[in-house]
Design a protein around this motif. Sequence first.
Motif, PDB file in Angstrom:
ATOM      1  N   ARG A   1       0.903  -1.174   0.039  1.00  0.00           N
ATOM      2  CA  ARG A   1      -0.099  -0.020   0.159  1.00  0.00           C
ATOM      3  C   ARG A   1       0.728   1.349   0.091  1.00  0.00           C
ATOM      4  O   ARG A   1       0.494   2.180  -0.658  1.00  0.00           O
ATOM      5  CB  ARG A   1      -0.612   0.037   1.208  1.00  0.00           C
ATOM      6  CG  ARG A   1      -1.797  -1.095   1.282  1.00  0.00           C
ATOM      7  CD  ARG A   1      -2.798  -1.008   2.118  1.00  0.00           C
ATOM      8  NE  ARG A   1      -3.601  -2.270   2.424  1.00  0.00           N
ATOM      9  CZ  ARG A   1      -4.785  -2.585   1.912  1.00  0.00           C
ATOM     10  NH1 ARG A   1      -5.413  -1.498   0.989  1.00  0.00           N
ATOM     11  NH2 ARG A   1      -5.489  -3.666   1.986  1.00  0.00           N
ATOM     12  N   TYR A   2       2.116   1.207   0.759  1.00  0.00           N
ATOM     13  CA  TYR A   2       2.668   2.586   0.817  1.00  0.00           C
ATOM     14  C   TYR A   2       3.330   2.860  -0.612  1.00  0.00           C
ATOM     15  O   TYR A   2       3.741   3.999  -0.805  1.00  0.00           O
ATOM     16  CB  TYR A   2       3.876   2.158   1.859  1.00  0.00           C
ATOM     17  CG  TYR A   2       3.403   2.299   3.225  1.00  0.00           C
ATOM     18  CD1 TYR A   2       3.390   3.677   3.858  1.00  0.00           C
ATOM     19  CD2 TYR A   2       2.810   1.351   3.789  1.00  0.00           C
ATOM     20  CE1 TYR A   2       2.620   3.550   5.284  1.00  0.00           C
ATOM     21  CE2 TYR A   2       2.477   1.400   5.132  1.00  0.00           C
ATOM     22  CZ  TYR A   2       2.201   2.352   5.547  1.00  0.00           C
ATOM     23  OH  TYR A   2       1.727   2.553   7.126  1.00  0.00           O
ATOM     24  N   ALA A   3       3.601   1.785  -1.444  1.00  0.00           N
ATOM     25  CA  ALA A   3       4.143   1.959  -2.856  1.00  0.00           C
ATOM     26  C   ALA A   3       3.055   2.844  -3.679  1.00  0.00           C
ATOM     27  O   ALA A   3       3.730   3.888  -4.158  1.00  0.00           O
ATOM     28  CB  ALA A   3       4.212   0.832  -3.720  1.00  0.00           C
ATOM     29  N   PHE A   4       1.830   3.028  -3.132  1.00  0.00           N
ATOM     30  CA  PHE A   4       1.083   3.864  -4.047  1.00  0.00           C
ATOM     31  C   PHE A   4       1.086   5.210  -3.644  1.00  0.00           C
ATOM     32  O   PHE A   4       1.037   6.104  -4.097  1.00  0.00           O
ATOM     33  CB  PHE A   4      -0.347   3.379  -4.136  1.00  0.00           C
ATOM     34  CG  PHE A   4      -0.390   1.901  -4.748  1.00  0.00           C
ATOM     35  CD1 PHE A   4      -0.502   2.099  -6.295  1.00  0.00           C
ATOM     36  CD2 PHE A   4      -0.623   0.584  -4.224  1.00  0.00           C
ATOM     37  CE1 PHE A   4      -0.579   0.899  -7.048  1.00  0.00           C
ATOM     38  CE2 PHE A   4      -0.906  -0.408  -4.924  1.00  0.00           C
ATOM     39  CZ  PHE A   4      -1.067  -0.397  -6.384  1.00  0.00           C
ATOM     40  N   PHE A   5       1.144   5.374  -2.142  1.00  0.00           N
ATOM     41  CA  PHE A   5       1.058   6.286  -1.395  1.00  0.00           C
ATOM     42  C   PHE A   5       2.397   7.386  -1.734  1.00  0.00           C
ATOM     43  O   PHE A   5       2.292   8.649  -2.019  1.00  0.00           O
ATOM     44  CB  PHE A   5       1.206   6.601   0.269  1.00  0.00           C
ATOM     45  CG  PHE A   5       0.040   5.590   0.676  1.00  0.00           C
ATOM     46  CD1 PHE A   5      -1.372   5.868  -0.032  1.00  0.00           C
ATOM     47  CD2 PHE A   5      -0.012   4.780   1.575  1.00  0.00           C
ATOM     48  CE1 PHE A   5      -2.319   5.054   0.561  1.00  0.00           C
ATOM     49  CE2 PHE A   5      -1.159   4.351   2.209  1.00  0.00           C
ATOM     50  CZ  PHE A   5      -2.240   4.258   1.640  1.00  0.00           C
ATOM     51  N   GLY A   6       3.359   6.634  -1.952  1.00  0.00           N
ATOM     52  CA  GLY A   6       4.509   7.378  -2.555  1.00  0.00           C
ATOM     53  C   GLY A   6       4.569   8.011  -3.776  1.00  0.00           C
ATOM     54  O   GLY A   6       4.998   8.988  -4.062  1.00  0.00           O
ATOM     55  N   GLU A   7       3.893   7.202  -4.646  1.00  0.00           N
ATOM     56  CA  GLU A   7       3.682   7.749  -6.213  1.00  0.00           C
ATOM     57  C   GLU A   7       2.800   8.902  -5.983  1.00  0.00           C
ATOM     58  O   GLU A   7       2.905   9.876  -6.947  1.00  0.00           O
ATOM     59  CB  GLU A   7       2.946   6.536  -6.909  1.00  0.00           C
ATOM     60  CG  GLU A   7       3.733   5.199  -7.148  1.00  0.00           C
ATOM     61  CD  GLU A   7       2.989   4.393  -7.820  1.00  0.00           C
ATOM     62  OE1 GLU A   7       3.522   3.260  -8.012  1.00  0.00           O
ATOM     63  OE2 GLU A   7       1.957   4.665  -8.114  1.00  0.00           O
ATOM     64  N   ALA A   8       1.693   8.954  -5.333  1.00  0.00           N
ATOM     65  CA  ALA A   8       0.862  10.097  -5.186  1.00  0.00           C
ATOM     66  C   ALA A   8       1.763  11.156  -4.975  1.00  0.00           C
ATOM     67  O   ALA A   8       1.448  12.503  -5.317  1.00  0.00           O
ATOM     68  CB  ALA A   8      -0.295   9.836  -4.325  1.00  0.00           C
ATOM     69  N   ILE A   9       2.479  11.142  -3.720  1.00  0.00           N
ATOM     70  CA  ILE A   9       3.234  12.220  -3.352  1.00  0.00           C
ATOM     71  C   ILE A   9       4.225  12.902  -4.272  1.00  0.00           C
ATOM     72  O   ILE A   9       4.292  14.122  -4.618  1.00  0.00           O
ATOM     73  CB  ILE A   9       3.986  11.974  -1.968  1.00  0.00           C
ATOM     74  CG1 ILE A   9       2.942  11.660  -0.901  1.00  0.00           C
ATOM     75  CG2 ILE A   9       5.202  13.199  -1.818  1.00  0.00           C
ATOM     76  CD1 ILE A   9       3.981  11.126   0.348  1.00  0.00           C
ATOM     77  N   LEU A  10       4.785  12.027  -5.208  1.00  0.00           N
ATOM     78  CA  LEU A  10       5.755  12.358  -6.254  1.00  0.00           C
ATOM     79  C   LEU A  10       4.994  13.219  -7.294  1.00  0.00           C
ATOM     80  O   LEU A  10       5.411  14.122  -8.255  1.00  0.00           O
ATOM     81  CB  LEU A  10       6.444  11.266  -6.777  1.00  0.00           C
ATOM     82  CG  LEU A  10       7.622  10.473  -5.819  1.00  0.00           C
ATOM     83  CD1 LEU A  10       8.141   9.287  -6.523  1.00  0.00           C
ATOM     84  CD2 LEU A  10       8.671  11.544  -5.494  1.00  0.00           C
TER      85      LEU A  10
END
Length: 498
Positions: A202-211
């Motif tokens: 799940r954290y992989a998707f959260f990181g993409e959103a921040i970028l």
Amino acid sequence: MHEYSEIRRLIKHRTKEEMAIDSTSWLTPKRLLVFFCAINMLDYIDRGAISTNGVNGNPRTCSESNVCSDGSGIQGDFDLSNFKDGILSSAFMVGLLIASPIFASLAKTVNPFRLIGVGLSVWTLAVVGCGLSVDFWSITICRMLVGVGEASYISLAAPFIDENAPVAQRTAWLGIFFMCKPIGVSVGYFYGGLVGANLGWRYAFFGEAILMLPFAILGFVMKPLQMKGMLNAKVIPGSLNEEFSKKDSSSYVSSTLNKLSRFGQDMKALLSEKVYVVNVLGYIAYNFVIGASAYWGPKAVYGIYQSDNVDLLFGVITIVGGIVGTIGGSILLDRMNSTIPNALTLLSIATFFGAVFCFSAFCFSSLYVFLVLFLIGEIFVFANQGPVNFVSLHTVKPSLRPLSMAISTVSIHIFGDVPSPPLVGILQDKVDNWRTSSLILSSVLFLAAGIWFIGIFLPSVDRYEEDSEHLGTRVEQLDVTPLLESKVANGDTISALL
């Protein structure tokens, strides 16, 4: 005649003002290229991440004694079969299919960078939704919305880049943009494997959103730019366009019907270009293989060679092959002289040799032989990225270029990399042999090479310099600022606009 002179006077006056503003603008052609490359790379990082063992995971399994494992990642948490798992790779196509023609049509009358801002905002929220999903259907819907975000820029980026690139480096600049696909997927393999294994998928998707968030904001605040053949309407007071605009806006139904009629005419003109159609057909077969390989590649290599660090190995091969192949193919076409027949020749030859090496790679039991042959094959395969999009842009008139990219993108997805992951999943469920499945998939590249070979013998016309718009359309291009044209001196400026 007096009215025409007055329009030219107003154009000259507005142009001088815009040139003064543009002289202080930070958005140079190279920065525009960087902007689109960053967006494209983040989009494909997401594609790579969701296919990794760290994020996608493995299904639940049961032994003969009915002892079952929980599995891992998305596939394990939601207990997905290979077919359902393959659907996640294709779900974005629903949003892309619906949104791409809409964004391409709106770009004629709406600031394209505001459209990109809207799309990337949807993309960012959708990716967050993927990280918060609770079952197969919730993550599938979010993947559909991710396609809306891609649609907002994919039909506009290539025309902008092609128009603002140095003439002798057009294909190279396009190659740099499309090189971000394999690089993004490769970085996604590293990123997804690392974050998924250490923090959870799940954290992989959260990181993409921040970028992606800063680029979504930039889309709303970036200064509008001129695109050849587009309206981007700001009507001159007292002109014939003002009268037409008032009449058109008086009826919503009439306006909608006019837009639908124009879209139908544009589609008819687009599909009448035989070389464009053949080019897209070859691209569909090509993307059928690329899409399935990108999604199932890490699992296939692990299933055949049982090697650790599969995500890393497959990522390295893809990033090296992507960079060398894409840049090499684009530069080669520029050196050959960027013409449509030369591009189609390069496409057919490179794809044929790519098919030979990729097919041969899976015939060997040695991992090291596989890596060498597959790397060579990927270099040939990725050499197509610049030339294939050059053909799509130059076989149609300027006003159709965003639509040509939108339809090309929709076609290669809906008939190419959308059905291929679930179909390969079904094939693998039946044969239960990754080597066999990979050999069958690689053979489709021979079909792509054959289709592009046919295109070489069709009559072709480079329509890049065609000006299909009447005076009224050109006059409406007053609220946008060109990049390279801003350097044209004094009297040449009007001719550059007209």
